[in-house]
Design a protein around this motif. Sequence first.
Motif, PDB file in Angstrom:
ATOM      1  N   ASP A 178       0.864  -1.177   0.000  1.00  0.00           N
ATOM      2  CA  ASP A 178       0.000   0.000   0.000  1.00  0.00           C
ATOM      3  C   ASP A 178       0.903   1.229   0.000  1.00  0.00           C
ATOM      4  O   ASP A 178       1.373   1.670   1.044  1.00  0.00           O
ATOM      5  CB  ASP A 178      -0.902  -0.010   1.239  1.00  0.00           C
ATOM      6  N   ARG A 179       1.156   1.751  -1.177  1.00  0.00           N
ATOM      7  CA  ARG A 179       2.102   2.866  -1.305  1.00  0.00           C
ATOM      8  C   ARG A 179       1.618   4.107  -0.565  1.00  0.00           C
ATOM      9  O   ARG A 179       2.416   4.798   0.072  1.00  0.00           O
ATOM     10  CB  ARG A 179       2.310   3.179  -2.787  1.00  0.00           C
ATOM     11  N   ARG A 180       0.331   4.388  -0.626  1.00  0.00           N
ATOM     12  CA  ARG A 180      -0.185   5.568   0.069  1.00  0.00           C
ATOM     13  C   ARG A 180       0.004   5.430   1.573  1.00  0.00           C
ATOM     14  O   ARG A 180       0.381   6.393   2.251  1.00  0.00           O
ATOM     15  CB  ARG A 180      -1.658   5.796  -0.249  1.00  0.00           C
ATOM     16  N   LEU A 181      -0.231   4.240   2.099  1.00  0.00           N
ATOM     17  CA  LEU A 181      -0.031   4.012   3.532  1.00  0.00           C
ATOM     18  C   LEU A 181       1.429   4.245   3.906  1.00  0.00           C
ATOM     19  O   LEU A 181       1.726   4.915   4.904  1.00  0.00           O
ATOM     20  CB  LEU A 181      -0.445   2.590   3.893  1.00  0.00           C
ATOM     21  N   ALA A 182       2.344   3.696   3.115  1.00  0.00           N
ATOM     22  CA  ALA A 182       3.765   3.827   3.427  1.00  0.00           C
ATOM     23  C   ALA A 182       4.208   5.282   3.405  1.00  0.00           C
ATOM     24  O   ALA A 182       4.883   5.751   4.329  1.00  0.00           O
ATOM     25  CB  ALA A 182       4.601   3.002   2.447  1.00  0.00           C
ATOM     26  N   GLU A 183       3.823   6.020   2.368  1.00  0.00           N
ATOM     27  CA  GLU A 183       4.346   7.377   2.252  1.00  0.00           C
ATOM     28  C   GLU A 183       3.669   8.359   3.208  1.00  0.00           C
ATOM     29  O   GLU A 183       4.319   9.281   3.723  1.00  0.00           O
ATOM     30  CB  GLU A 183       4.256   7.880   0.805  1.00  0.00           C
ATOM     31  N   THR A 184       2.373   8.163   3.515  1.00  0.00           N
ATOM     32  CA  THR A 184       1.723   9.090   4.442  1.00  0.00           C
ATOM     33  C   THR A 184       2.101   8.780   5.894  1.00  0.00           C
ATOM     34  O   THR A 184       2.265   9.697   6.703  1.00  0.00           O
ATOM     35  CB  THR A 184       0.197   9.095   4.276  1.00  0.00           C
ATOM     36  N   ALA A 185       2.274   7.498   6.213  1.00  0.00           N
ATOM     37  CA  ALA A 185       2.763   7.155   7.556  1.00  0.00           C
ATOM     38  C   ALA A 185       4.173   7.686   7.740  1.00  0.00           C
ATOM     39  O   ALA A 185       4.533   8.170   8.821  1.00  0.00           O
ATOM     40  CB  ALA A 185       2.719   5.643   7.766  1.00  0.00           C
ATOM     41  N   ALA A 186       4.982   7.627   6.680  1.00  0.00           N
ATOM     42  CA  ALA A 186       6.345   8.157   6.757  1.00  0.00           C
ATOM     43  C   ALA A 186       6.316   9.675   6.964  1.00  0.00           C
ATOM     44  O   ALA A 186       7.106  10.221   7.740  1.00  0.00           O
ATOM     45  CB  ALA A 186       7.114   7.800   5.489  1.00  0.00           C
ATOM     46  N   LEU A 187       5.431  10.357   6.276  1.00  0.00           N
ATOM     47  CA  LEU A 187       5.325  11.806   6.439  1.00  0.00           C
ATOM     48  C   LEU A 187       4.939  12.172   7.867  1.00  0.00           C
ATOM     49  O   LEU A 187       5.404  13.176   8.413  1.00  0.00           O
ATOM     50  CB  LEU A 187       4.286  12.369   5.466  1.00  0.00           C
ATOM     51  N   LEU A 188       4.123  11.348   8.504  1.00  0.00           N
ATOM     52  CA  LEU A 188       3.595  11.648   9.833  1.00  0.00           C
ATOM     53  C   LEU A 188       4.294  10.868  10.949  1.00  0.00           C
ATOM     54  O   LEU A 188       3.845  10.910  12.091  1.00  0.00           O
ATOM     55  CB  LEU A 188       2.090  11.363   9.856  1.00  0.00           C
ATOM     56  N   HIS A 189       5.398  10.215  10.635  1.00  0.00           N
ATOM     57  CA  HIS A 189       6.004   9.316  11.623  1.00  0.00           C
ATOM     58  C   HIS A 189       6.502  10.046  12.870  1.00  0.00           C
ATOM     59  O   HIS A 189       6.547   9.467  13.948  1.00  0.00           O
ATOM     60  CB  HIS A 189       7.144   8.510  10.991  1.00  0.00           C
ATOM     61  N   ASP A 190       6.881  11.305  12.746  1.00  0.00           N
ATOM     62  CA  ASP A 190       7.415  12.067  13.881  1.00  0.00           C
ATOM     63  C   ASP A 190       6.444  13.135  14.366  1.00  0.00           C
ATOM     64  O   ASP A 190       6.870  14.114  14.997  1.00  0.00           O
ATOM     65  CB  ASP A 190       8.739  12.736  13.505  1.00  0.00           C
ATOM     66  N   VAL A 191       5.168  12.958  14.097  1.00  0.00           N
ATOM     67  CA  VAL A 191       4.201  14.008  14.421  1.00  0.00           C
ATOM     68  C   VAL A 191       4.204  14.356  15.907  1.00  0.00           C
ATOM     69  O   VAL A 191       3.979  15.513  16.293  1.00  0.00           O
ATOM     70  CB  VAL A 191       2.787  13.606  13.951  1.00  0.00           C
ATOM     71  N   ASP A 192       4.521  13.386  16.776  1.00  0.00           N
ATOM     72  CA  ASP A 192       4.500  13.692  18.216  1.00  0.00           C
ATOM     73  C   ASP A 192       5.614  14.650  18.626  1.00  0.00           C
ATOM     74  O   ASP A 192       5.544  15.283  19.674  1.00  0.00           O
ATOM     75  CB  ASP A 192       4.531  12.423  19.071  1.00  0.00           C
ATOM     76  N   LYS A 193       6.656  14.789  17.789  1.00  0.00           N
ATOM     77  CA  LYS A 193       7.722  15.737  18.113  1.00  0.00           C
ATOM     78  C   LYS A 193       7.257  17.186  17.994  1.00  0.00           C
ATOM     79  O   LYS A 193       7.915  18.092  18.514  1.00  0.00           O
ATOM     80  CB  LYS A 193       8.928  15.500  17.213  1.00  0.00           C
ATOM     81  N   ALA A 194       6.152  17.396  17.306  1.00  0.00           N
ATOM     82  CA  ALA A 194       5.616  18.744  17.154  1.00  0.00           C
ATOM     83  C   ALA A 194       4.578  19.080  18.221  1.00  0.00           C
ATOM     84  O   ALA A 194       4.106  20.218  18.279  1.00  0.00           O
ATOM     85  CB  ALA A 194       4.990  18.907  15.762  1.00  0.00           C
ATOM     86  N   LEU A 195       4.223  18.102  19.054  1.00  0.00           N
ATOM     87  CA  LEU A 195       3.245  18.360  20.104  1.00  0.00           C
ATOM     88  C   LEU A 195       3.858  19.222  21.206  1.00  0.00           C
ATOM     89  O   LEU A 195       5.068  19.154  21.447  1.00  0.00           O
ATOM     90  CB  LEU A 195       2.746  17.033  20.697  1.00  0.00           C
ATOM     91  N   PRO A 196       3.048  20.016  21.884  1.00  0.00           N
ATOM     92  CA  PRO A 196       3.569  20.813  23.008  1.00  0.00           C
ATOM     93  C   PRO A 196       4.229  19.924  24.048  1.00  0.00           C
ATOM     94  O   PRO A 196       3.835  18.764  24.241  1.00  0.00           O
ATOM     95  CB  PRO A 196       2.307  21.483  23.566  1.00  0.00           C
ATOM     96  N   ALA A 197       5.234  20.456  24.712  1.00  0.00           N
ATOM     97  CA  ALA A 197       5.985  19.674  25.699  1.00  0.00           C
ATOM     98  C   ALA A 197       5.102  19.147  26.818  1.00  0.00           C
ATOM     99  O   ALA A 197       5.403  18.115  27.418  1.00  0.00           O
ATOM    100  CB  ALA A 197       7.122  20.511  26.275  1.00  0.00           C
ATOM    101  N   ASP A 198       4.005  19.845  27.114  1.00  0.00           N
ATOM    102  CA  ASP A 198       3.126  19.416  28.208  1.00  0.00           C
ATOM    103  C   ASP A 198       1.928  18.608  27.722  1.00  0.00           C
ATOM    104  O   ASP A 198       1.012  18.325  28.499  1.00  0.00           O
ATOM    105  CB  ASP A 198       2.643  20.634  29.008  1.00  0.00           C
ATOM    106  N   ASP A 199       1.930  18.209  26.456  1.00  0.00           N
ATOM    107  CA  ASP A 199       0.825  17.391  25.943  1.00  0.00           C
ATOM    108  C   ASP A 199       0.849  16.036  26.643  1.00  0.00           C
ATOM    109  O   ASP A 199       1.890  15.363  26.674  1.00  0.00           O
ATOM    110  CB  ASP A 199       0.958  17.206  24.434  1.00  0.00           C
ATOM    111  N   PRO A 200      -0.269  15.595  27.210  1.00  0.00           N
ATOM    112  CA  PRO A 200      -0.310  14.303  27.927  1.00  0.00           C
ATOM    113  C   PRO A 200       0.130  13.112  27.078  1.00  0.00           C
ATOM    114  O   PRO A 200       0.642  12.127  27.612  1.00  0.00           O
ATOM    115  CB  PRO A 200      -1.782  14.184  28.337  1.00  0.00           C
ATOM    116  N   LEU A 201      -0.063  13.181  25.765  1.00  0.00           N
ATOM    117  CA  LEU A 201       0.317  12.062  24.906  1.00  0.00           C
ATOM    118  C   LEU A 201       1.815  11.785  24.953  1.00  0.00           C
ATOM    119  O   LEU A 201       2.248  10.651  24.737  1.00  0.00           O
ATOM    120  CB  LEU A 201      -0.102  12.331  23.454  1.00  0.00           C
ATOM    121  N   ARG A 202       2.601  12.786  25.256  1.00  0.00           N
ATOM    122  CA  ARG A 202       4.053  12.599  25.281  1.00  0.00           C
ATOM    123  C   ARG A 202       4.478  11.558  26.313  1.00  0.00           C
ATOM    124  O   ARG A 202       5.540  10.942  26.187  1.00  0.00           O
ATOM    125  CB  ARG A 202       4.754  13.924  25.561  1.00  0.00           C
ATOM    126  N   GLU A 203       3.651  11.365  27.331  1.00  0.00           N
ATOM    127  CA  GLU A 203       3.977  10.366  28.355  1.00  0.00           C
ATOM    128  C   GLU A 203       4.005   8.954  27.778  1.00  0.00           C
ATOM    129  O   GLU A 203       4.587   8.053  28.374  1.00  0.00           O
ATOM    130  CB  GLU A 203       2.972  10.451  29.503  1.00  0.00           C
TER     131      GLU A 203
END
Length: 210
Positions: free
Chosen positions: A48-73
């Motif tokens: 699934d090429r679309r899955l591979a390339e869009t997951a790759a684009l979003l693979h580091d999305v949590d690095k853009a979350l605010p430092a105090d975002d609960p998901l970071r835990e």
Amino acid sequence: MAVPTRTEALTLLMSTEPSERLVQHVTVVAEVASFLAHRAQRAGLVVDRRLAETAALLHDVDKALPADDPLRELGHGHAGAAWLCAAGHAELARPVAAHPVMRLDDPEADTWVSSAPLEDRIVCYADKRATQRVVSLEQRFERWLGKHPDYADRLAAAFVMAQRLEAGVCEAVGIRPDGVERLPWVGEALDRSGIVPGTDEAERGGPTAR
């Protein structure tokens, strides 16, 4: 929900107001993943090429979350997967959760590198070949070691698994490691969408091991 289109994936990414540096890195990873998925298709593999390339684009999305975002835990990768699930894209969660380098030091890594879905392995491998440009596996790990010398033993173990991952992916898609390239699409998709990347120079605080 269907795998997001390129424009939808870019909209998701830009909604987090990522730094320019992060955008450049995920662009390289996404375009390497696109190249690998394209070569897999040419080799007659089901991917699934679309899955591979869009997951790759979003693979580091949590690095853009605010430092105090609960998901970071949840830790790097798992935090991004949870964010994508909340955004309605659970189909991207598995490859995003599996990509961090330290996953290659997990007890199950030996099995994962040989039997995980091809899309997941492509995303993980593409990340191991990218900084702000395409680099070798050795260069990528040297960079991690320089940033995280306290993780030297774990990175050494992860490198062995990464070499196996590289050999398996490259053999499957019919290329040598030095033949890995980018298949450009992110810049054109950004231009078509009208989305303007953020201009922050520094990424927000993130997990230690990336």
